[in-house]
Enzyme design. Structure first.
Site, PDB file in Angstrom:
ATOM      1  N   GLU A 280      33.014  14.615  62.815  1.00 45.43           N
ATOM      2  CA  GLU A 280      33.965  14.699  63.945  1.00 45.43           C
ATOM      3  C   GLU A 280      34.506  16.066  64.173  1.00 45.43           C
ATOM      4  O   GLU A 280      34.745  16.207  65.598  1.00 45.43           O
ATOM      5  CB  GLU A 280      35.098  13.724  63.828  1.00 45.43           C
ATOM      6  CG  GLU A 280      34.569  12.139  63.666  1.00 45.43           C
ATOM      7  CD  GLU A 280      35.902  11.248  63.248  1.00 45.43           C
ATOM      8  OE1 GLU A 280      35.452  10.052  63.136  1.00 45.43           O
ATOM      9  OE2 GLU A 280      37.147  11.906  62.989  1.00 45.43           O
TER      10      GLU A 280
ATOM     11  N   ASN B 240      47.533   3.366  69.853  1.00 45.26           N
ATOM     12  CA  ASN B 240      48.353   3.778  68.277  1.00 45.26           C
ATOM     13  C   ASN B 240      48.360   5.082  68.072  1.00 45.26           C
ATOM     14  O   ASN B 240      48.164   5.410  67.024  1.00 45.26           O
ATOM     15  CB  ASN B 240      47.675   2.888  67.279  1.00 45.26           C
ATOM     16  CG  ASN B 240      46.007   3.315  67.128  1.00 45.26           C
ATOM     17  OD1 ASN B 240      45.624   4.261  67.631  1.00 45.26           O
ATOM     18  ND2 ASN B 240      45.558   2.917  66.211  1.00 45.26           N
TER      19      ASN B 240
ATOM     20  N   HIS C 251      44.585   9.306  65.761  1.00 50.70           N
ATOM     21  CA  HIS C 251      43.216   8.912  65.143  1.00 50.70           C
ATOM     22  C   HIS C 251      42.980   9.954  63.873  1.00 50.70           C
ATOM     23  O   HIS C 251      43.382  11.148  64.085  1.00 50.70           O
ATOM     24  CB  HIS C 251      41.942   9.044  66.086  1.00 50.70           C
ATOM     25  CG  HIS C 251      40.513   9.111  65.415  1.00 50.70           C
ATOM     26  ND1 HIS C 251      40.153   7.843  64.776  1.00 50.70           N
ATOM     27  CD2 HIS C 251      39.609  10.167  64.651  1.00 50.70           C
ATOM     28  CE1 HIS C 251      38.857   8.324  64.222  1.00 50.70           C
ATOM     29  NE2 HIS C 251      38.840   9.385  64.055  1.00 50.70           N
TER      30      HIS C 251
ATOM     31  N   LYS D 232      46.586  10.592  70.707  1.00 49.52           N
ATOM     32  CA  LYS D 232      45.910   9.985  71.748  1.00 49.52           C
ATOM     33  C   LYS D 232      46.550   9.961  73.107  1.00 49.52           C
ATOM     34  O   LYS D 232      47.906  10.181  72.938  1.00 49.52           O
ATOM     35  CB  LYS D 232      45.669   8.382  71.361  1.00 49.52           C
ATOM     36  CG  LYS D 232      44.746   8.343  70.108  1.00 49.52           C
ATOM     37  CD  LYS D 232      44.543   6.935  69.661  1.00 49.52           C
ATOM     38  CE  LYS D 232      43.489   6.857  68.385  1.00 49.52           C
ATOM     39  NZ  LYS D 232      43.245   5.196  68.324  1.00 49.52           N
TER      40      LYS D 232
ATOM     41  N   TYR E 136      33.000   7.375  69.507  1.00 49.74           N
ATOM     42  CA  TYR E 136      33.362   6.105  68.858  1.00 49.74           C
ATOM     43  C   TYR E 136      32.221   4.999  68.655  1.00 49.74           C
ATOM     44  O   TYR E 136      32.247   4.047  68.732  1.00 49.74           O
ATOM     45  CB  TYR E 136      34.413   5.284  69.640  1.00 49.74           C
ATOM     46  CG  TYR E 136      35.966   5.754  69.219  1.00 49.74           C
ATOM     47  CD1 TYR E 136      36.248   5.685  67.784  1.00 49.74           C
ATOM     48  CD2 TYR E 136      36.823   6.334  70.159  1.00 49.74           C
ATOM     49  CE1 TYR E 136      37.579   6.048  67.599  1.00 49.74           C
ATOM     50  CE2 TYR E 136      38.097   6.508  69.910  1.00 49.74           C
ATOM     51  CZ  TYR E 136      38.636   6.533  68.664  1.00 49.74           C
ATOM     52  OH  TYR E 136      39.809   6.962  68.151  1.00 49.74           O
TER      53      TYR E 136
HETATM   54  P1  CMP Z   1      41.060   4.789  65.557  1.00 46.72           P
HETATM   55  O1  CMP Z   1      41.579   4.867  64.167  1.00 46.72           O
HETATM   56  O2  CMP Z   1      41.004   5.749  66.318  1.00 46.72           O
HETATM   57  O3  CMP Z   1      39.741   3.987  65.210  1.00 46.72           O
HETATM   58  C1  CMP Z   1      39.159   3.080  66.185  1.00 46.72           C
HETATM   59  C2  CMP Z   1      40.109   2.432  67.295  1.00 46.72           C
HETATM   60  O4  CMP Z   1      40.091   1.207  67.585  1.00 46.72           O
HETATM   61  C3  CMP Z   1      41.591   2.398  66.299  1.00 46.72           C
HETATM   62  O5  CMP Z   1      42.051   3.421  66.073  1.00 46.72           O
HETATM   63  C4  CMP Z   1      42.446   1.440  67.496  1.00 46.72           C
HETATM   64  O6  CMP Z   1      43.025   2.349  68.254  1.00 46.72           O
HETATM   65  C5  CMP Z   1      41.195   0.713  68.049  1.00 46.72           C
HETATM   66  N1  CMP Z   1      41.279  -0.493  67.525  1.00 46.72           N
HETATM   67  C6  CMP Z   1      40.947  -1.226  66.567  1.00 46.72           C
HETATM   68  N2  CMP Z   1      41.355  -2.535  66.374  1.00 46.72           N
HETATM   69  C7  CMP Z   1      41.556  -2.714  67.824  1.00 46.72           C
HETATM   70  C8  CMP Z   1      41.911  -4.053  68.403  1.00 46.72           C
HETATM   71  N3  CMP Z   1      41.928  -5.149  67.774  1.00 46.72           N
HETATM   72  N4  CMP Z   1      41.991  -3.789  69.556  1.00 46.72           N
HETATM   73  C9  CMP Z   1      42.030  -2.590  70.489  1.00 46.72           C
HETATM   74  N5  CMP Z   1      41.925  -1.649  69.823  1.00 46.72           N
HETATM   75  C10 CMP Z   1      41.752  -1.620  68.394  1.00 46.72           C
END
Ligand code: CMP
Length: 140
Positions: free
Chosen positions: A128, A114, A117, A11, A51
């Site tokens: 995906e 984070n 993904h 990311k 998403y």
């Molecule tokens: P990912 O595994 O890419 O799948 C969905 C994404 O939404 C997740 O990782 C996070 O980056 C994001 N996400 C999940 N929960 C939250 C949250 N509470 N606030 C902001 N982003 C979120």
């Protein structure tokens, strides 16, 4: 366990900090092979489609803005039980809950930013992967 393929995204928070190589090393050390990879800059609309399952969540707009804010590296990882193995290597979604040594424990900045993904099941992995790659681009 069967050989699987899973979609991974490095990311914007991680590409901006030049962490692609360090994150790829974690995948390779875990026995995952990177069988396709490209660096792309997604539009907010393209992220929104990817998403779409999170459309009703309060963080959806923030998530789309963030994922379109800088380049990402999309990749296909292959290996025995690759879908669950990748999720182990990534660690929990919230870095505060991620186990020591995982990518998110070491590199993620917050639950939103984070670093990586990974697909969560065989059906979503297939969907995906096909969103980003043509069959001819996957070289096992
Ligand atoms: P990912 O595994 O890419 O799948 C969905 C994404 O939404 C997740 O990782 C996070 O980056 C994001 N996400 C999940 N929960 C939250 C949250 N509470 N606030 C902001 N982003 C979120």
């Amino acid at each position: 366990m069967a050989t699987e393929r899973t979609l991974s995204i490095i990311k914007p928070d991680a590409t901006k900090r030049n962490l692609t190589g360090k994150i790829n090393a974690k995948f390779e050390e875990a026995g995952l092979r990177i069988v396709a990879q490209k660096r792309i800059h997604l539009s907010k609309e393209q992220v929104g489609v990817f998403y779409a399952v999170h459309k009703e969540r309060p963080f959806y707009d923030e998530l789309c803005e963030f994922m379109a804010s800088a380049p990402v590296v999309v990749q296909v990882l292959e290996g025995e039980g690759a879908i669950s193995k990748n999720r182990e290597v990534m660690g929990a979604t919230n870095p505060a809950d991620a186990a020591e040594g995982t990518i998110r424990a070491e590199f993620a900045e917050s639950v939103g930013e984070n670093s990586v993904h990974g697909s969560d099941a065989p059906e979503t992995a297939a969907e995906e992967i096909s969103y980003f790659f043509a069959g001819l681009e996957l070289v096992g």
